[in-house]
Design a protein around this motif. Structure first.
Motif, PDB file in Angstrom:
ATOM      1  N   ARG A 160       0.847  -1.186   0.000  1.00 55.52           N
ATOM      2  CA  ARG A 160       0.000   0.000   0.000  1.00 55.52           C
ATOM      3  C   ARG A 160       0.880   1.233   0.000  1.00 55.52           C
ATOM      4  O   ARG A 160       1.892   1.289   0.708  1.00 55.52           O
ATOM      5  CB  ARG A 160      -0.924   0.008   1.219  1.00 55.52           C
ATOM      6  CG  ARG A 160      -1.922  -1.145   1.228  1.00 55.52           C
ATOM      7  CD  ARG A 160      -2.939  -0.990   0.108  1.00 55.52           C
ATOM      8  NE  ARG A 160      -3.901  -2.083   0.096  1.00 55.52           N
ATOM      9  CZ  ARG A 160      -3.819  -3.137  -0.713  1.00 55.52           C
ATOM     10  NH1 ARG A 160      -2.808  -3.214  -1.575  1.00 55.52           N
ATOM     11  NH2 ARG A 160      -4.722  -4.084  -0.681  1.00 55.52           N
ATOM     12  N   GLY A 161       0.521   2.238  -0.801  1.00 57.76           N
ATOM     13  CA  GLY A 161       1.276   3.466  -0.867  1.00 57.76           C
ATOM     14  C   GLY A 161       0.967   4.381   0.294  1.00 57.76           C
ATOM     15  O   GLY A 161       0.029   4.155   1.072  1.00 57.76           O
ATOM     16  N   SER A 162       1.768   5.436   0.435  1.00 52.14           N
ATOM     17  CA  SER A 162       1.578   6.373   1.530  1.00 52.14           C
ATOM     18  C   SER A 162       0.338   7.239   1.341  1.00 52.14           C
ATOM     19  O   SER A 162      -0.203   7.767   2.306  1.00 52.14           O
ATOM     20  CB  SER A 162       2.816   7.271   1.678  1.00 52.14           C
ATOM     21  OG  SER A 162       3.090   7.933   0.446  1.00 52.14           O
ATOM     22  N   ASP A 163      -0.128   7.376   0.102  1.00 46.64           N
ATOM     23  CA  ASP A 163      -1.371   8.083  -0.175  1.00 46.64           C
ATOM     24  C   ASP A 163      -1.914   7.575  -1.501  1.00 46.64           C
ATOM     25  O   ASP A 163      -1.219   6.900  -2.253  1.00 46.64           O
ATOM     26  CB  ASP A 163      -1.161   9.608  -0.187  1.00 46.64           C
ATOM     27  CG  ASP A 163      -0.229  10.070  -1.290  1.00 46.64           C
ATOM     28  OD1 ASP A 163      -0.555   9.869  -2.480  1.00 46.64           O
ATOM     29  OD2 ASP A 163       0.829  10.637  -0.966  1.00 46.64           O
ATOM     30  N   PRO A 164      -3.190   7.870  -1.824  1.00 44.97           N
ATOM     31  CA  PRO A 164      -3.802   7.324  -3.037  1.00 44.97           C
ATOM     32  C   PRO A 164      -3.100   7.720  -4.332  1.00 44.97           C
ATOM     33  O   PRO A 164      -3.293   7.064  -5.357  1.00 44.97           O
ATOM     34  CB  PRO A 164      -5.233   7.880  -2.988  1.00 44.97           C
ATOM     35  CG  PRO A 164      -5.482   8.182  -1.550  1.00 44.97           C
ATOM     36  CD  PRO A 164      -4.156   8.628  -1.008  1.00 44.97           C
ATOM     37  N   GLU A 165      -2.312   8.792  -4.305  1.00 47.79           N
ATOM     38  CA  GLU A 165      -1.645   9.243  -5.517  1.00 47.79           C
ATOM     39  C   GLU A 165      -0.262   8.633  -5.690  1.00 47.79           C
ATOM     40  O   GLU A 165       0.486   9.038  -6.580  1.00 47.79           O
ATOM     41  CB  GLU A 165      -1.528  10.774  -5.505  1.00 47.79           C
ATOM     42  CG  GLU A 165      -2.881  11.486  -5.552  1.00 47.79           C
ATOM     43  CD  GLU A 165      -2.729  12.990  -5.649  1.00 47.79           C
ATOM     44  OE1 GLU A 165      -1.578  13.465  -5.539  1.00 47.79           O
ATOM     45  OE2 GLU A 165      -3.742  13.683  -5.860  1.00 47.79           O
ATOM     46  N   VAL A 166       0.077   7.675  -4.840  1.00 42.85           N
ATOM     47  CA  VAL A 166       1.389   7.040  -4.903  1.00 42.85           C
ATOM     48  C   VAL A 166       1.217   5.558  -5.193  1.00 42.85           C
ATOM     49  O   VAL A 166       0.412   4.883  -4.550  1.00 42.85           O
ATOM     50  CB  VAL A 166       2.163   7.236  -3.579  1.00 42.85           C
ATOM     51  CG1 VAL A 166       3.417   6.368  -3.567  1.00 42.85           C
ATOM     52  CG2 VAL A 166       2.540   8.693  -3.406  1.00 42.85           C
ATOM     53  N   LEU A 167       1.963   5.043  -6.172  1.00 38.28           N
ATOM     54  CA  LEU A 167       1.930   3.625  -6.516  1.00 38.28           C
ATOM     55  C   LEU A 167       3.161   2.934  -5.942  1.00 38.28           C
ATOM     56  O   LEU A 167       4.288   3.358  -6.194  1.00 38.28           O
ATOM     57  CB  LEU A 167       1.897   3.446  -8.035  1.00 38.28           C
ATOM     58  CG  LEU A 167       0.670   3.987  -8.770  1.00 38.28           C
ATOM     59  CD1 LEU A 167       0.827   3.769 -10.270  1.00 38.28           C
ATOM     60  CD2 LEU A 167      -0.595   3.314  -8.262  1.00 38.28           C
ATOM     61  N   ARG A 184       6.179   5.553  -6.633  1.00 35.95           N
ATOM     62  CA  ARG A 184       6.168   6.520  -7.736  1.00 35.95           C
ATOM     63  C   ARG A 184       4.839   7.263  -7.713  1.00 35.95           C
ATOM     64  O   ARG A 184       3.770   6.653  -7.690  1.00 35.95           O
ATOM     65  CB  ARG A 184       6.353   5.809  -9.073  1.00 35.95           C
ATOM     66  CG  ARG A 184       6.176   6.717 -10.286  1.00 35.95           C
ATOM     67  CD  ARG A 184       6.532   5.988 -11.562  1.00 35.95           C
ATOM     68  NE  ARG A 184       7.962   5.733 -11.644  1.00 35.95           N
ATOM     69  CZ  ARG A 184       8.511   4.848 -12.480  1.00 35.95           C
ATOM     70  NH1 ARG A 184       7.751   4.129 -13.274  1.00 35.95           N
ATOM     71  NH2 ARG A 184       9.812   4.694 -12.512  1.00 35.95           N
ATOM     72  N   ARG A 185       4.928   8.565  -7.711  1.00 32.12           N
ATOM     73  CA  ARG A 185       3.716   9.384  -7.669  1.00 32.12           C
ATOM     74  C   ARG A 185       3.036   9.393  -9.030  1.00 32.12           C
ATOM     75  O   ARG A 185       3.678   9.475 -10.077  1.00 32.12           O
ATOM     76  CB  ARG A 185       4.058  10.814  -7.243  1.00 32.12           C
ATOM     77  CG  ARG A 185       2.860  11.735  -7.091  1.00 32.12           C
ATOM     78  CD  ARG A 185       3.236  13.012  -6.376  1.00 32.12           C
ATOM     79  NE  ARG A 185       3.693  12.720  -5.017  1.00 32.12           N
ATOM     80  CZ  ARG A 185       2.854  12.532  -3.993  1.00 32.12           C
ATOM     81  NH1 ARG A 185       1.549  12.608  -4.185  1.00 32.12           N
ATOM     82  NH2 ARG A 185       3.331  12.281  -2.795  1.00 32.12           N
ATOM     83  N   VAL A 186       1.708   9.271  -8.991  1.00 36.48           N
ATOM     84  CA  VAL A 186       0.918   9.327 -10.214  1.00 36.48           C
ATOM     85  C   VAL A 186       0.876  10.772 -10.691  1.00 36.48           C
ATOM     86  O   VAL A 186       0.435  11.666  -9.955  1.00 36.48           O
ATOM     87  CB  VAL A 186      -0.509   8.801  -9.973  1.00 36.48           C
ATOM     88  CG1 VAL A 186      -1.323   8.893 -11.259  1.00 36.48           C
ATOM     89  CG2 VAL A 186      -0.464   7.366  -9.461  1.00 36.48           C
ATOM     90  N   VAL A 187       1.351  11.015 -11.889  1.00 40.83           N
ATOM     91  CA  VAL A 187       1.442  12.374 -12.418  1.00 40.83           C
ATOM     92  C   VAL A 187       0.559  12.504 -13.651  1.00 40.83           C
ATOM     93  O   VAL A 187       0.602  11.669 -14.548  1.00 40.83           O
ATOM     94  CB  VAL A 187       2.908  12.728 -12.775  1.00 40.83           C
ATOM     95  CG1 VAL A 187       2.980  14.135 -13.362  1.00 40.83           C
ATOM     96  CG2 VAL A 187       3.794  12.615 -11.547  1.00 40.83           C
ATOM     97  N   ASN A 188      -0.223  13.541 -13.684  1.00 42.22           N
ATOM     98  CA  ASN A 188      -1.027  13.853 -14.857  1.00 42.22           C
ATOM     99  C   ASN A 188      -0.130  14.561 -15.870  1.00 42.22           C
ATOM    100  O   ASN A 188       0.389  15.649 -15.584  1.00 42.22           O
ATOM    101  CB  ASN A 188      -2.204  14.750 -14.462  1.00 42.22           C
ATOM    102  CG  ASN A 188      -3.096  15.071 -15.654  1.00 42.22           C
ATOM    103  OD1 ASN A 188      -2.822  14.657 -16.783  1.00 42.22           O
ATOM    104  ND2 ASN A 188      -4.169  15.811 -15.396  1.00 42.22           N
TER     105      ASN A 188
END
Length: 216
Positions: A160-167, A184-188
């Motif tokens: 599990r990542g540290s927040d929903p935007e992290v894979l 790795r952070r999900v980046v738009n």
């Protein structure tokens, strides 16, 4: 593919020279394309006793024109040499963990498609873990499955990542049972500025149950 290329490069480097020699030194030290300073190196290369020798014929041959599914491969995702000469192979399509004896005969093939406990939908890689145990990383669902040397399922943990935007992604297991992972952070892409963009990866050490123990 990057890991396979790196391993191939290491083998080529190890097998390139037949006799010890001295490395060629730069006539005028400067900087390479990345700005790294180039310095003279007069250390000797590998001695004959340290060289790797590859056999003309393989010890075991699998795949090729094989008709049986257990001997056909589509996307090998890692191999582990086990004690006694047996070895495990992760196959991408169909997703499976296969174990062969020292002669190349199939011993067991584990294929459990699904998202429930003990099942996996994708084989990211298969690696050794604490002796003869095996790690199978389902990178589609961020799950790690543990098997023994006979292909028997042991347990599973979810990353599990540290927040929903992290894979989270798993890299390997340490000898003490903990794990190496990175996030790795999900980046738009539409939100990125024009020009070069440098991503940042956070490497973590996780306890055997998958919880984050510390950053690396």
């Amino acid at each position: 593919p990057a890991a396979m290329a790196a391993a191939g490069a290491m083998v080529l480097l190890a097998c390139e020279h037949q006799a010890p020699s001295r490395q060629t030194t730069a006539s005028s030290p400067g900087r390479d394309s990345a700005g790294v300073t180039i310095v003279d190196d007069s250390l000797p290369e590998w001695s004959p006793s340290a060289q790797w020798v590859i056999s003309d014929t393989p010890l075991v041959k699998l795949g090729g024109d094989a008709i049986e599914p257990a001997y056909s491969f589509a996307g090998i995702r890692g191999g582990v040499l086990l004690s006694g000469g047996r070895f495990a192979v992760g196959n991408a399509s169909p997703p499976s963990l296969r174990i062969y004896d020292s002669a190349g005969n199939i011993v067991v093939s584990v294929a459990r498609p699904g998202r429930r406990v003990g099942e996996f939908e994708r084989v990211g890689w298969v690696r050794a873990y604490r002796g003869d145990s095996l790690l199978l990383y389902d990178n589609l669902n961020a799950n790690v499955l543990l098997f023994d040397r006979d292909g028997r399922y042991g347990r599973q943990l979810a990353l599990r990542g540290s927040d929903p935007e992290v894979l989270p992604f798993l890299e390997a297991g340490f000898a003490d049972g903990s794990f190496l992972s990175y996030e790795r952070r999900v980046v738009n892409p539409d939100s990125l500025p024009e020009g070069l963009y440098q991503d940042t990866l956070l490497y973590l050490r996780r306890d055997p149950d998958g919880t984050v123990a510390d950053t690396l």
